[in-house]
Scaffold this active site. Structure first.
Site, short mmCIF file in Angstrom:
data_model
loop_
_atom_site.label_atom_id
_atom_site.label_comp_id
_atom_site.label_asym_id
_atom_site.label_seq_id
_atom_site.Cartn_x
_atom_site.Cartn_y
_atom_site.Cartn_z
N ASP A 1 0.83 -1.20 0.00
CA ASP A 1 0.00 0.00 0.00
C ASP A 1 0.87 1.26 0.00
O ASP A 1 2.03 1.24 0.42
CB ASP A 1 -0.90 0.03 1.24
CG ASP A 1 -2.10 -0.88 1.11
OD1 ASP A 1 -2.37 -1.35 -0.01
OD2 ASP A 1 -2.78 -1.13 2.14
N LYS A 57 -3.77 2.64 -2.56
CA LYS A 57 -5.11 3.21 -2.72
C LYS A 57 -5.19 4.40 -1.77
O LYS A 57 -5.23 4.22 -0.56
CB LYS A 57 -6.19 2.19 -2.42
CG LYS A 57 -6.09 0.94 -3.30
CD LYS A 57 -7.17 -0.05 -2.98
CE LYS A 57 -8.52 0.40 -3.46
NZ LYS A 57 -8.60 0.53 -4.92
N MET A 62 -9.51 7.40 8.05
CA MET A 62 -9.70 7.98 6.70
C MET A 62 -10.73 9.10 6.70
O MET A 62 -11.54 9.23 5.78
CB MET A 62 -10.10 6.89 5.70
CG MET A 62 -9.08 5.76 5.59
SD MET A 62 -9.69 4.34 4.66
CE MET A 62 -10.85 3.62 5.83
#
Length: 501
Positions: free
Chosen positions: A269, A291, A406
């Site tokens: 990641d 991502k 997030m």
């Protein structure tokens, strides 16, 4: 399939400068000279004899430790001690492989050093680096597995501390497995072709060596497995989902490090740190499949397809995810995809960001005076907004600590929705950016000011947001530090790298 890759894997890794070349020297049956009868000389003599050397000791006086050592002898079948009740002479170096001296002053050390050099014998004068062609390191002994640590004389105590750390990592049973490997190696290699077959066998061997002690049946089991590998078609690879933790490499589990060391390919990641990647096998292919919200990303379908293709080609694949794979890491989708295709998959948990945040701030997320439960909530949907199905009334419970992942870009709306659902505007709130990394930044304040604080911090680096009464101590500390410059003019200081209300 458009897969993002970073330049971290474009060229082979280069060896950084070394203070000394680590060399393991075979001494079985070799003559070695030790000049001096002190305890320090005795330790070096014991070490040399344990390697099978014939240790010739030149000294007219031996310490009690040295006398007992010579009387006891050594367990190595080729090692021995020969005491010469006299001081060394130039003739002592004839036929010697190494020379060790314990000298009282620099003049004696210089004479010993020069005599050994003239005879072509590598020399070490104890505790006098200027007269040493080689050095002894701190040793972890699981012979035939031997680990030696050197700090180039800069900090011997640091080397000892490193040795203690390694001692805890290497089980004592490793010695038995390594001895067994010596016995069966030729027979195994005779049965297996060079390349994938041998590697598959020895990787399984390593897994066993770190998980179970060797017993009387282990050798036969290994040989049976070698025969099975030799007659089997190319086996499918496996995929291991590994939690990289919040970023600091020291927070990786031992099992995660072993998975990285065994990988053929690492799909990582964007949030995985370079220091974590540096623990992977040097030959492993590293591929970025990050991502990140608001940035070009690799589609989940492409990641799944890539894992399948690599595993079917017999590769050991590590899917390296920030934090814990099972917390907002889409692990469930990937596991289902792999299992549907008959690909073996393992999961190595990692420290999730919420746990790391609690430890960094020194806060218990379930402090019994403030919270009876803790929740992890995503603050980001596929559309880039807050998820539509969040239960705001439940999230506004003041007796629950909530950690939002997030949620950087949705922080302002998040605070508004929580206040509208009944959570007091002055509810303690904390933001940690770049958690556990060198550029970590923190903010503490009231929920009502969360949106403005997030705008000041910025959205380039990942953040974690904590809401709940357990963060009251952080808010009070922030208030105090803001007040200090005014209350103690010219005395108090504020860390301006940390953002506070």
């Amino acid at each position: 399939m458009d897969v993002l890759q970073q330049p971290r894997n474009d060229a082979p890794a280069r060896m950084a400068p070394l203070a000394k070349l680590p060399v393991f020297w075979a001494l079985e049956g070799q003559r070695v000279v030790v000049a001096g009868g002190s305890d320090a000389a005795a330790w070096k003599a014991e070490l040399l004899a344990a390697c099978g050397a014939q240790v010739h000791v030149y000294s007219d006086e031996l310490s009690d430790t040295f006398q007992k050592l010579i009387s006891r002898g050594t367990d190595h079948p080729q090692g021995c001690f020969v005491h010469h009740d006299a001081l060394w002479t130039t003739g002592a170096f004839t036929g010697a492989t190494l020379a060790i001296g314990d000298c009282e002053d620099d003049a004696e050390a210089q004479a010993f050093f020069d005599a050994a050099r003239a005879a072509g014998v590598p020399v070490n004068v104890i505790d006098k680096p200027a007269f040493c062609q080689f050095q002894f390191g701190s040793i972890v002994n699981r012979s035939p597995v031997v680990v030696s640590i050197s700090t180039d004389g800069a900090a011997p105590i640091l080397a000892q501390a490193i040795r203690r750390k390694i001692e805890t990592l290497l089980p004592l049973s490793l010695k038995g497995w390594a001895e067994m490997a010596q016995r069966v190696r030729e027979r195994v290699n005779d049965r297996l072709a060079v390349g994938p077959q041998r590697r598959a066998f020895w990787e399984r061997f390593v897994d066993r060596a770190f998980q179970t002690p060797a017993d009387a049946e282990s050798e036969a089991v290994l040989l049976d497995e070698a025969a099975h590998v030799a007659t089997s078609a190319q086996e499918q690879g496996r995929v291991t989902l590994v939690g990289a933790g919040p970023g600091n490499a020291e927070l990786l589990t031992l099992k995660a490090v072993r998975a990285l060391q065994a990988a053929d390919v690492i799909l990582f990641d964007d949030l995985v740190s370079d220091e974590v990647l540096e623990l992977s096998r040097r030959e492993a292919k590293r591929m970025l499949v990050g991502k990140r919200g608001g940035r070009e990303s690799c589609r989940q379908e492409d990641i799944n397809s890539m894992m399948l293709t690599l595993a079917k080609a017999g590769k050991r694949v590590v899917r390296l995810k920030s934090g814990d794979p099972m917390i907002f890491g889409r692990a469930g989708e990937e596991i289902a995809c792999l299992e549907d295709a008959g690909i073996g998959v393992d999961v190595v948990p990692g420290i999730t960001a919420a746990s790391a945040m609690a430890s960094q701030l020194g806060i218990s997320l379930t402090h019994r005076d403030h919270a009876q439960s803790v929740r992890f909530v995503t603050g980001h949907s596929r559309k880039g907004t807050l998820p539509d199905n969040l239960e705001w009334t439940s999230l506004a419970d003041p007796k629950t600590t909530t950690i939002y992942y997030m949620a950087g870009r949705t922080a302002g709306e998040l605070a508004e929705r929580l206040v509208a659902a009944g959570l007091p505007p002055d509810t303690p709130t904390a933001i940690v950016q770049s958690l556990t990394r060198k550029d970590e930044r923190r903010w503490s304040g009231s929920l009502s000011k969360l949106g403005a604080a997030m705008c000041n911090i910025g959205f380039d680096q990942p953040v974690l947001i904590g809401v709940g009464a357990v963060f009251q101590s952080e808010k009070k500390a922030a208030d105090l530090q803001v007040a200090l410059p005014y209350a103690l003019d010219g005395i108090g200081t504020v860390d301006h790298d940390n953002l506070r209300e």
